[in-house]
Design an enzyme around this catalytic site. Sequence first.
Site, PDB file in Angstrom:
ATOM      1  CB  CYS A 124      -0.926   0.013   1.209  1.00 15.29           C
ATOM      2  SG  CYS A 124      -2.075  -1.350   1.202  1.00 15.29           S
ATOM      3  CG  HIS A 264      -2.835   3.276   2.996  1.00 15.37           C
ATOM      4  ND1 HIS A 264      -3.508   3.042   1.811  1.00 15.37           N
ATOM      5  CD2 HIS A 264      -2.770   2.088   3.643  1.00 15.37           C
ATOM      6  CE1 HIS A 264      -3.812   1.763   1.749  1.00 15.37           C
ATOM      7  NE2 HIS A 264      -3.386   1.163   2.854  1.00 15.37           N
ATOM      8  CG  ASN A 294      -6.547  -0.976   1.959  1.00 15.81           C
ATOM      9  OD1 ASN A 294      -5.993  -0.419   1.015  1.00 15.81           O
ATOM     10  ND2 ASN A 294      -5.867  -1.560   2.934  1.00 15.81           N
TER      11      ASN A 294
HETATM   12  N1  ACO Z   1     -17.150  -9.574  10.925  1.00 19.10           N
HETATM   13  C1  ACO Z   1     -17.403  -9.952  12.182  1.00 19.10           C
HETATM   14  N2  ACO Z   1     -16.448 -10.336  13.029  1.00 19.10           N
HETATM   15  C2  ACO Z   1     -15.184 -10.319  12.589  1.00 19.10           C
HETATM   16  C3  ACO Z   1     -14.832  -9.921  11.279  1.00 19.10           C
HETATM   17  C4  ACO Z   1     -15.887  -9.545  10.425  1.00 19.10           C
HETATM   18  N3  ACO Z   1     -15.666  -9.144   9.159  1.00 19.10           N
HETATM   19  N4  ACO Z   1     -13.500 -10.005  11.128  1.00 19.10           N
HETATM   20  C5  ACO Z   1     -13.002 -10.418  12.296  1.00 19.10           C
HETATM   21  N5  ACO Z   1     -14.017 -10.627  13.178  1.00 19.10           N
HETATM   22  C6  ACO Z   1     -13.960 -11.084  14.562  1.00 19.10           C
HETATM   23  C7  ACO Z   1     -12.698 -11.850  14.856  1.00 19.10           C
HETATM   24  O1  ACO Z   1     -12.848 -13.220  14.512  1.00 19.10           O
HETATM   25  C8  ACO Z   1     -12.566 -11.663  16.351  1.00 19.10           C
HETATM   26  O2  ACO Z   1     -13.454 -12.569  16.993  1.00 19.10           O
HETATM   27  P1  ACO Z   1     -13.004 -13.308  18.350  1.00 19.10           P
HETATM   28  O3  ACO Z   1     -12.792 -12.192  19.333  1.00 19.10           O
HETATM   29  O4  ACO Z   1     -14.153 -14.193  18.646  1.00 19.10           O
HETATM   30  O5  ACO Z   1     -11.736 -14.026  18.007  1.00 19.10           O
HETATM   31  C9  ACO Z   1     -13.123 -10.254  16.582  1.00 19.10           C
HETATM   32  O6  ACO Z   1     -13.905  -9.946  15.414  1.00 19.10           O
HETATM   33  C10 ACO Z   1     -12.061  -9.211  16.762  1.00 19.10           C
HETATM   34  O7  ACO Z   1     -11.106  -9.363  15.710  1.00 19.10           O
HETATM   35  P2  ACO Z   1      -9.871  -8.435  15.594  1.00 19.10           P
HETATM   36  O8  ACO Z   1      -9.005  -8.894  14.447  1.00 19.10           O
HETATM   37  O9  ACO Z   1      -9.210  -8.265  16.933  1.00 19.10           O
HETATM   38  O10 ACO Z   1     -10.575  -7.048  15.197  1.00 19.10           O
HETATM   39  P3  ACO Z   1      -9.928  -5.631  15.040  1.00 19.10           P
HETATM   40  O11 ACO Z   1     -10.679  -4.672  15.848  1.00 19.10           O
HETATM   41  O12 ACO Z   1      -8.429  -5.666  15.161  1.00 19.10           O
HETATM   42  O13 ACO Z   1     -10.243  -5.299  13.522  1.00 19.10           O
HETATM   43  C11 ACO Z   1      -9.171  -5.217  11.393  1.00 19.10           C
HETATM   44  C12 ACO Z   1      -9.704  -6.104  12.488  1.00 19.10           C
HETATM   45  C13 ACO Z   1     -10.303  -4.392  10.853  1.00 19.10           C
HETATM   46  C14 ACO Z   1      -8.601  -6.103  10.277  1.00 19.10           C
HETATM   47  C15 ACO Z   1      -8.065  -4.280  11.951  1.00 19.10           C
HETATM   48  O14 ACO Z   1      -7.136  -5.036  12.687  1.00 19.10           O
HETATM   49  C16 ACO Z   1      -7.329  -3.533  10.898  1.00 19.10           C
HETATM   50  O15 ACO Z   1      -7.884  -2.721  10.173  1.00 19.10           O
HETATM   51  N6  ACO Z   1      -6.002  -3.734  10.795  1.00 19.10           N
HETATM   52  C17 ACO Z   1      -5.187  -3.050   9.832  1.00 19.10           C
HETATM   53  C18 ACO Z   1      -5.272  -3.769   8.540  1.00 19.10           C
HETATM   54  C19 ACO Z   1      -4.578  -3.032   7.434  1.00 19.10           C
HETATM   55  O16 ACO Z   1      -4.317  -1.874   7.520  1.00 19.10           O
HETATM   56  N7  ACO Z   1      -4.321  -3.782   6.375  1.00 19.10           N
HETATM   57  C20 ACO Z   1      -3.845  -3.234   5.175  1.00 19.10           C
HETATM   58  C21 ACO Z   1      -2.408  -2.985   5.198  1.00 19.10           C
HETATM   59  S1  ACO Z   1      -1.965  -2.256   3.746  1.00 19.10           S
HETATM   60  C22 ACO Z   1      -1.680  -3.328   2.408  1.00 19.10           C
HETATM   61  O17 ACO Z   1      -0.554  -3.456   1.973  1.00 19.10           O
HETATM   62  C23 ACO Z   1      -2.848  -4.070   1.780  1.00 19.10           C
END
Ligand code: ACO
Length: 337
Positions: A124, A264, A294
């Site tokens: 990204c 980003h 994203n």
């Molecule tokens: N719907 C419902 N529940 C979900 C979903 C979903 N889509 N996805 C995950 N969960 C659940 C998980 O299973 C977990 O359940 P559990 O507690 O029973 O295990 C719970 O929700 C919490 O999951 P987390 O991963 O801790 O949620 P978080 O608040 O961290 O959000 C997210 C996850 C949105 C992915 C966040 O961590 C994030 O945005 N991270 C950055 C990602 C990013 O920037 N990626 C791109 C990088 S750039 C590139 O090069 C592409």
Amino acid sequence: MKSGRLQTLINQVNTIINGTGMALPLNVITNKDLEEMVETSDEWIVSRTGIRERRKLEEGMSAVDLAERASLEALKAASLDPLALNLIIVATVTPDYPTPATSCLLQARLGAFNAGAMDLSAGCTGFIYAMTVGHQFIQSGVCRNILVVGVEVLTRITDWEDRGTCVLFGDGAGAVVLSASDEDRGIISHSIKADGRGAELLLVPGGGSAMPASLESISKRAHYIKMNGNEIFKFAVRVVEDTLEEMLRKEKLKPSDLDFLILHQANLRIIEHIRKRLKLPREKVPVNIDRLGNTSSATIPIAIHEELTAGRLHKGDLVAMVAFGAGLTWGGLLMKW
Ligand code: ACO
């Protein structure tokens, strides 16, 4: 602008953005659509990511189709003949083919036959890396006009059975024309960084030389994005703040000097966290993740194009851009528009 660096922008070749463009697929995937595909909810997606909908490229089309549309718009805005381009850099992690480069396909589509062409893979952060490379070619006097494109068709490497990633990504393209200029504006400073120790935090394991495509790799769903979202989130908040702080300190500037901070678009919570810490008003920190998800290397050039065409971005504005992504990579650019 209050920077001492302004003095060095005078009487030298500067790198300006001379035209911008963007392209989006027509297909919209809403959070409601995703509720039908995986166990998730609109409420979870909006509250954890800020995303309401994203675009998905139509079957039969590929990255070069989006790149071409965005590039034609940017060239038109710059009033530049494609034959005046010296270089094309396409930042992407979703090229049309492993080889040849999508930039070569784009060069042929545009008829930009005087331009060299290369792809750049920096997750990204790809657009920031590509802008930085283009800037060096202009500063060295080798090139006068460079097309920089950020394009992604992430929906093709998204695992639609993995609710942790499939809600996040979308397709799109943004393009800019970089030109040499003697005007007292342009790129002021830049920073590109990487830490390969975090490579496994965001990875497509299959399809390269480490794991060529096979029946086994396909059955393991190895050709899709695997991501440790929590770790990326913590890394992102840290490096965005550090990068911005470093760029501003070097130029003796404060966050309040910025007219725009273009981040980003990976998660609205990351964007809002940074915006609040820097005490910047909402209008200075554009958001497109709610509508587009994203789009990786396309998020920043799309945001620039949207601000410009809405009449909010003006000549002389101080603009910072910061991105982070797979690699791990991160980086920023500071420019006087
Ligand atoms: N719907 C419902 N529940 C979900 C979903 C979903 N889509 N996805 C995950 N969960 C659940 C998980 O299973 C977990 O359940 P559990 O507690 O029973 O295990 C719970 O929700 C919490 O999951 P987390 O991963 O801790 O949620 P978080 O608040 O961290 O959000 C997210 C996850 C949105 C992915 C966040 O961590 C994030 O945005 N991270 C950055 C990602 C990013 O920037 N990626 C791109 C990088 S750039 C590139 O090069 C592409």
